[in-house]
Design an enzyme around this catalytic site. Structure first.
Site, short mmCIF file in Angstrom:
data_model
loop_
_atom_site.label_atom_id
_atom_site.label_comp_id
_atom_site.label_asym_id
_atom_site.label_seq_id
_atom_site.Cartn_x
_atom_site.Cartn_y
_atom_site.Cartn_z
N THR A 48 0.83 -1.21 0.00
CA THR A 48 0.00 0.00 0.00
C THR A 48 0.86 1.25 0.00
O THR A 48 0.69 2.15 -0.83
CB THR A 48 -0.92 0.00 1.23
N TYR A 111 -11.78 -6.50 -5.94
CA TYR A 111 -12.79 -5.73 -6.69
C TYR A 111 -14.20 -6.17 -6.32
O TYR A 111 -15.06 -5.34 -6.00
CB TYR A 111 -12.56 -5.87 -8.19
N TYR A 140 -2.52 -10.62 3.24
CA TYR A 140 -2.56 -9.20 3.57
C TYR A 140 -3.96 -8.85 4.04
O TYR A 140 -4.87 -8.67 3.25
CB TYR A 140 -2.17 -8.38 2.34
N LYS A 170 0.14 -10.19 7.29
CA LYS A 170 0.30 -8.82 7.75
C LYS A 170 -1.09 -8.32 8.11
O LYS A 170 -1.97 -8.26 7.24
CB LYS A 170 0.92 -7.91 6.69
#
Length: 312
Positions: A48, A111, A140, A170
């Protein structure tokens, strides 16, 4: 946690760009090597903070290859490879494996919203089976950004189906109870839990987590290294206090432009303000506020970097 592949302090590294928004590989490799010399055990790249989803498929390959060619050790890198497309996720993961990376950080397909656990299990099963062995998959968990969380049930299913290949997570949710539940349920199986929030570093290490992968690591990793080394005691406690303060300072401004501003001023290199739309550089007023907040947090000056731009 012993023997974690990326155990310790990992910065979610900013990606350097030129004025026309192309990847600046020389500048980026230099930043990565500086991070590794100043407290980082490893680097989360193209996540990110690294603006991965602002880069095209081939650009992401170019970035990874380029910084490795410029001396950044592949074994220290955890590239983000998660895409909305199954085919792109597989190809980027295979590419990372071919470059010598030991693990990748994989967003869920983001999405289509509210996929079932069965659908996510099918997706990650295809990723693992098509990529094959030889590289660890880290999940993630960032529901505020992806809107697609990983449930404990799903993680348990994936670990049972793909032991040793689904290697860790994470957790950028900011929900420490969720991180602790992952540790309690899965750390015994070697599942590595990394916090995306600096304020949890000392706590997660004490309770069996592997460390952190954080945006503020671009400026505070040397304090994280103290916590990782000492864990407890006055020195570790003082360093954790700086981690807490720098996290607060980093999130008081738009995170990515704010961190770019700190690096630009610390290096005297305005190119660090280059950022792809829809992100924008901070205004002069906002940039000064970000600088003042980080200075008050105790992270500045950054060792080995020029301070000549502090008045810009």
């Amino acid at each position: 946690m012993k023997d974690a592949l990326f155990g310790g302090i990992n910065a979610a590294a900013l990606t350097a760009m030129t004025a026309d928004y192309t990847p600046d590989l020389d500048r980026y490799a230099a930043h990565c090597n500086w991070l590794l010399a100043n407290g980082c055990n490893g680097l989360g790249i193209l996540g990110t903070t690294g603006e991965a989803n602002s880069f095209g498929f081939e650009e992401r390959k170019q970035i990874l290859e380029g910084i490795i060619a410029r001396g950044v050790p592949a074994t220290k890198l955890m590239p983000g490879t998660g895409c909305a497309s199954l085919a792109d996720t597989v190809e980027l993961t295979k590419h990372a494996k071919a470059q010598g990376c030991r693990g990748v950080l994989v967003l869920p397909p983001f999405y289509y919203k509210a996929p079932s656990d069965d659908g996510l299990f099918a997706y990650f099963s295809e990723v693992v089976n098509r990529v094959g062995g030889g590289i660890a998959i880290y999940l993630y968990h960032f529901p505020q950004q992806s809107a697609v969380p990983f449930s404990l049930d799903l993680i348990g299913r994936l670990l049972k189906a793909f032991p040793g290949q689904i290697k860790g997570v994470k957790d950028s949710s900011g929900d420490y109870a969720n991180m602790k539940a992952m540790i309690d349920n899965f750390a015994k199986d070697g599942f590595e839990v990394y916090s995306g929030s600096d304020e949890f570093v000392q706590k997660i290490l004490a309770e069996g987590g592997a460390g952190c992968i954080t945006a503020a690591g671009n400026v505070n990793a040397r304090f994280g290294a103290i916590v990782y080394k000492h864990r407890t005691g006055p020195e570790a406690d003082a360093a954790q206090a700086v981690l807490n303060a720098t996290r607060k300072a980093a999130t008081a401004s738009p995170l990515i432009p704010g961190l770019r501003e700190i690096i630009a001023r610390s290096t005297g290199d305005s190119a660090w303000r280059n950022i792809r739309p829809p992100h924008l550089p901070l205004s002069a007023e906002a940039g000064q506020k970000a600088w003042d907040n980080m200075q008050a947090a105790g992270a500045l000056p950054l060792p080995g970097l020029s301070m000549k731009a502090a008045a810009e």
